[in-house]
Design a protein around this motif. Structure first.
Motif, PDB file in Angstrom:
ATOM      1  N   ALA A 239      34.753  19.570  -2.910  1.00 43.98           N
ATOM      2  CA  ALA A 239      34.023  19.989  -4.155  1.00 43.98           C
ATOM      3  C   ALA A 239      33.046  18.942  -4.385  1.00 43.98           C
ATOM      4  O   ALA A 239      33.161  17.808  -4.205  1.00 43.98           O
ATOM      5  CB  ALA A 239      34.804  20.284  -4.961  1.00 43.98           C
ATOM      6  N   MET A 240      31.874  19.288  -4.657  1.00 43.60           N
ATOM      7  CA  MET A 240      30.725  18.479  -4.877  1.00 43.60           C
ATOM      8  C   MET A 240      30.111  18.928  -6.352  1.00 43.60           C
ATOM      9  O   MET A 240      30.142  19.854  -6.971  1.00 43.60           O
ATOM     10  CB  MET A 240      29.301  18.622  -4.197  1.00 43.60           C
ATOM     11  CG  MET A 240      28.470  17.624  -4.036  1.00 43.60           C
ATOM     12  SD  MET A 240      26.972  17.941  -2.991  1.00 43.60           S
ATOM     13  CE  MET A 240      27.664  17.043  -1.602  1.00 43.60           C
ATOM     14  N   VAL A 241      30.251  17.551  -7.148  1.00 43.99           N
ATOM     15  CA  VAL A 241      29.848  17.888  -8.589  1.00 43.99           C
ATOM     16  C   VAL A 241      28.563  16.971  -8.908  1.00 43.99           C
ATOM     17  O   VAL A 241      28.325  15.901  -8.384  1.00 43.99           O
ATOM     18  CB  VAL A 241      30.838  17.402  -9.656  1.00 43.99           C
ATOM     19  CG1 VAL A 241      31.128  15.852  -9.268  1.00 43.99           C
ATOM     20  CG2 VAL A 241      30.628  17.618 -11.014  1.00 43.99           C
ATOM     21  N   ALA A 242      27.742  17.604  -9.793  1.00 44.07           N
ATOM     22  CA  ALA A 242      26.625  16.747 -10.289  1.00 44.07           C
ATOM     23  C   ALA A 242      26.438  17.336 -11.701  1.00 44.07           C
ATOM     24  O   ALA A 242      26.920  18.077 -12.227  1.00 44.07           O
ATOM     25  CB  ALA A 242      25.418  17.192  -9.458  1.00 44.07           C
ATOM     26  N   GLY A 243      25.205  16.610 -12.213  1.00 44.96           N
ATOM     27  CA  GLY A 243      25.261  16.554 -13.671  1.00 44.96           C
ATOM     28  C   GLY A 243      25.962  15.185 -14.417  1.00 44.96           C
ATOM     29  O   GLY A 243      25.780  14.163 -14.044  1.00 44.96           O
ATOM     30  N   ALA A 244      26.971  15.720 -15.418  1.00 44.90           N
ATOM     31  CA  ALA A 244      27.533  14.571 -16.081  1.00 44.90           C
ATOM     32  C   ALA A 244      28.648  14.142 -15.090  1.00 44.90           C
ATOM     33  O   ALA A 244      29.274  14.669 -14.036  1.00 44.90           O
ATOM     34  CB  ALA A 244      28.420  15.175 -17.341  1.00 44.90           C
ATOM     35  N   ALA A 245      28.691  12.903 -15.066  1.00 42.89           N
ATOM     36  CA  ALA A 245      29.804  11.976 -14.569  1.00 42.89           C
ATOM     37  C   ALA A 245      31.278  12.578 -14.603  1.00 42.89           C
ATOM     38  O   ALA A 245      31.444  13.026 -15.664  1.00 42.89           O
ATOM     39  CB  ALA A 245      29.589  10.581 -14.696  1.00 42.89           C
ATOM     40  N   PRO A 246      31.819  12.658 -13.502  1.00 42.70           N
ATOM     41  CA  PRO A 246      33.354  13.307 -13.657  1.00 42.70           C
ATOM     42  C   PRO A 246      34.288  12.216 -14.371  1.00 42.70           C
ATOM     43  O   PRO A 246      34.420  11.180 -14.015  1.00 42.70           O
ATOM     44  CB  PRO A 246      33.674  13.547 -12.038  1.00 42.70           C
ATOM     45  CG  PRO A 246      32.924  12.623 -11.178  1.00 42.70           C
ATOM     46  CD  PRO A 246      31.509  12.402 -12.189  1.00 42.70           C
ATOM     47  N   PRO A 247      34.797  12.680 -15.630  1.00 43.57           N
ATOM     48  CA  PRO A 247      35.657  11.757 -16.267  1.00 43.57           C
ATOM     49  C   PRO A 247      36.936  11.715 -15.548  1.00 43.57           C
ATOM     50  O   PRO A 247      37.122  12.429 -14.803  1.00 43.57           O
ATOM     51  CB  PRO A 247      35.838  12.545 -17.717  1.00 43.57           C
ATOM     52  CG  PRO A 247      35.507  13.912 -17.191  1.00 43.57           C
ATOM     53  CD  PRO A 247      34.498  14.033 -16.035  1.00 43.57           C
TER      54      PRO A 247
END
Length: 546
Positions: A302-310
């Motif tokens: 999974a790739m996440v962008a935007g706010a940093a993953p808490p």
């Protein structure tokens, strides 16, 4: 001597373009699955043929090199095909946000001078309103093609020609010609336009191909990945993944609407290996009922962008068995152009330390030239001490051509030979970049700078918090103080004072929110929190006596 008799020729210099990716996929893997949508199964040869038909049909409609073709489509097969068929015709693809209002659509159609529009039946009503505005204001209307898809199959009357009619009229043997110049425009994407009119960001064939290849390198994507379309393809052209998937001859698993049950079902049914999404979508999966997650295979990337993953998100993804990669970018850099590259030794660290390391925006993409934190006044690098703030700036092939019809904004964005992101950040001794805030989101309280991201990171640690956003609230004494907007997890119960007390355990007193508002946090269609809406609300919020 190296300049003599060593010229570029058709034999040794061909324009980079993602069009070549689908040509190769169809040639080498013609029978491999390319698109899944409901009961539809379409291989790469069929997909390539349909894209050639689309290009041929567009040219028959009078679409020429440099013309704009707008599409307002969900993540369905026509949207995948448009990413190849439109540029094959030499045209520029303008993917419209499916949540836009009629006035915004009309502005974009006019500003981009769209000559043809492909619209899904679901959005025919708002498109019809936009076309009326365009006709009244500017006296013109583009050709309209209606794409029909379950459950919206009944004709709406917006067009007498359907997308399938258009495809049927095209030539499956259409001769695909790469652009003469890889700097030729391939796409037009509009920024969200939170202040003033949105700006039209123009991509080149070279940049699109370069970022698509970088996506492969960042994820070490093996051949034939199964990619789930949780990320809207209208958003930075799906971070260039329509072209990435073609380059690896993978499978596009279409998803018309984000829904946790459907996502888990598709992952199980099709063996999904990769997906991208904003933090809110990952949180939706993490917080889904346990029975919904049963038998979900481990190892999904999974790739996440935007706010940093808490830390809570990282823990949640690990409990699902998913591998989370944090990327960073903007529309102006084709979506992600920096990545928080993980190191093997991080795995032995505790969750809080891993969360701290993974929350950084990281280092440049493979094929991006550089990402740095510079002093915007002097254009000199800030010390790599993790403390000194500057502005994140990009340089390289993964940067837009510029803003359409806006040379002033383009010149400002590229001042000093770097693209200015507007994000304030620090750079660590290992070269990794970490955002501290958007320049407009820094809260200045009593002369002290407060990072809204720092406060949000703390709020996300609270077990009841699903989403959090912090903005400046006017204060007669301090000028500004933090105001927190909190969206709670289902069935969670917590008071304003509980949030304040929790914040005091982790933050200096002046950084603690002076107001806490509970409710659904407004977001864009791509999951980004709309802070400009929250700033309006914060102007009339009463502070907590703390």
């Amino acid at each position: 001597m190296y300049a003599q008799g060593l010229d570029q020729t058709p034999a040794n210099h061909v324009a980079l373009s993602p069009i070549s990716f689908i040509e190769r996929a169809a040639l080498v893997f013609p029978e491999k699955l390319a698109i899944v949508h409901g009961e539809l199964r379409q291989n790469w040869l069929q997909t390539f043929s349909r894209c050639r038909r689309l290009a041929s049909a567009l040219q028959a409609k009078g679409i020429a090199v440099g013309d704009t073709v707008a599409v307002m489509l969900p993540n369905t097969p026509p949207m995948v095909e448009a990413h190849f068929g439109v540029p094959m015709a030499g045209a520029v693809l303008n993917s419209l946000n499916t949540r836009l209002d009629a006035a915004s659509i009309a502005f974009m159609l006019n500003h981009g001078e769209a000559k043809l529009v492909i619209v899904d039946s679901e959005f025919a009503a708002v498109m019809g309103q936009a076309l009326e505005i365009l006709q009244k204001s500017h006296g013109r209307t583009p050709i309209v093609i209606e794409a029909q898809d379950e459950p919206f199959v009944a004709p709406t009357g917006i067009s007498r020609e359907t997308y399938e009619d258009l495809i049927a009229s095209g030539d499956p043997e259409f001769e695909v010609v790469l652009p003469e110049d890889e700097w030729q425009s391939i796409c037009l994407n509009y920024t969200s336009g939170t202040t003033g009119d949105p700006k039209g960001v123009v991509y080149s064939h070279r940049g699109a191909a370069t970022n698509a290849i970088s996506n492969i390198l960042e994820w070490d994507m093996a051949r034939h990945p199964v990619y789930l379309w949780t990320l809207p393809m209208f958003h930075c052209n799906g971070w260039c993944f329509p072209w990435t998937v073609a380059a690896r001859a993978g499978v596009n698993v279409c998803l018309r609407k984000v829904d946790a049950q459907t996502i888990f079902d598709l992952i199980r049914r099709h063996g999904v290996t990769h997906y991208c999404a904003a933090p809110i979508v990952h949180s939706l999966l993490i917080n889904a009922p346990q029975e919904m997650k049963a038998d979900v295979p481990a190892g999904v990337k999974a790739m996440v962008a935007g706010a940093a993953p808490p830390a809570a998100m990282i823990e949640g993804m690990e409990s699902l068995g998913f591998e989370l990669t944090h990327v960073y970018g903007l529309t102006e850099v084709y979506g992600p152009a920096a990545v928080c590259v993980k190191h093997d030794e991080w795995e032995s660290l505790d969750i809080s330390e891993r969360a701290r390391l993974n929350s950084r925006q990281g280092v440049r993409y493979h094929l991006q030239a550089d990402v740095r934190v510079l002093d915007p006044e002097t254009m000199q690098p800030v010390p790599w001490d993790g403390e000194t703030m500057g502005e994140i700036m990009f340089r390289g092939n993964i940067a837009m051509k510029g803003y359409l019809k806006n040379p002033t904004a383009t010149e400002a964005a590229f001042a000093g030979g770097w693209f200015h992101s507007g994000d304030l950040a620090v750079q660590y001794p290992d070269g990794y970049v970490k955002i501290k805030d958007r320049s407009k989101d820094i809260i200045i309280s009593g002369g002290e700078n407060i990072s809204s991201i720092e406060v949000e990171d703390v709020l996300y640690r609270h077990p009841a918090v699903l989403a959090a956003a912090v903005v400046a609230m006017p204060d007669p004494k301090w000028g500004e103080t933090p105001c927190a907007f909190i969206e709670l997890k289902p069935n969670a119960k917590v008071t304003e004072q509980d949030i304040v007390d929790f914040s005091k355990q982790h933050l200096a007193h002046f950084k603690v929110p002076r107001a806490v508002i509970f409710g659904e946090v407004p977001k864009t269609s791509t999951g980004k929190i709309q802070k400009f809406e929250l700033r309006k609300q914060a102007g009339s919020v009463k502070a907590i006596d703390s």
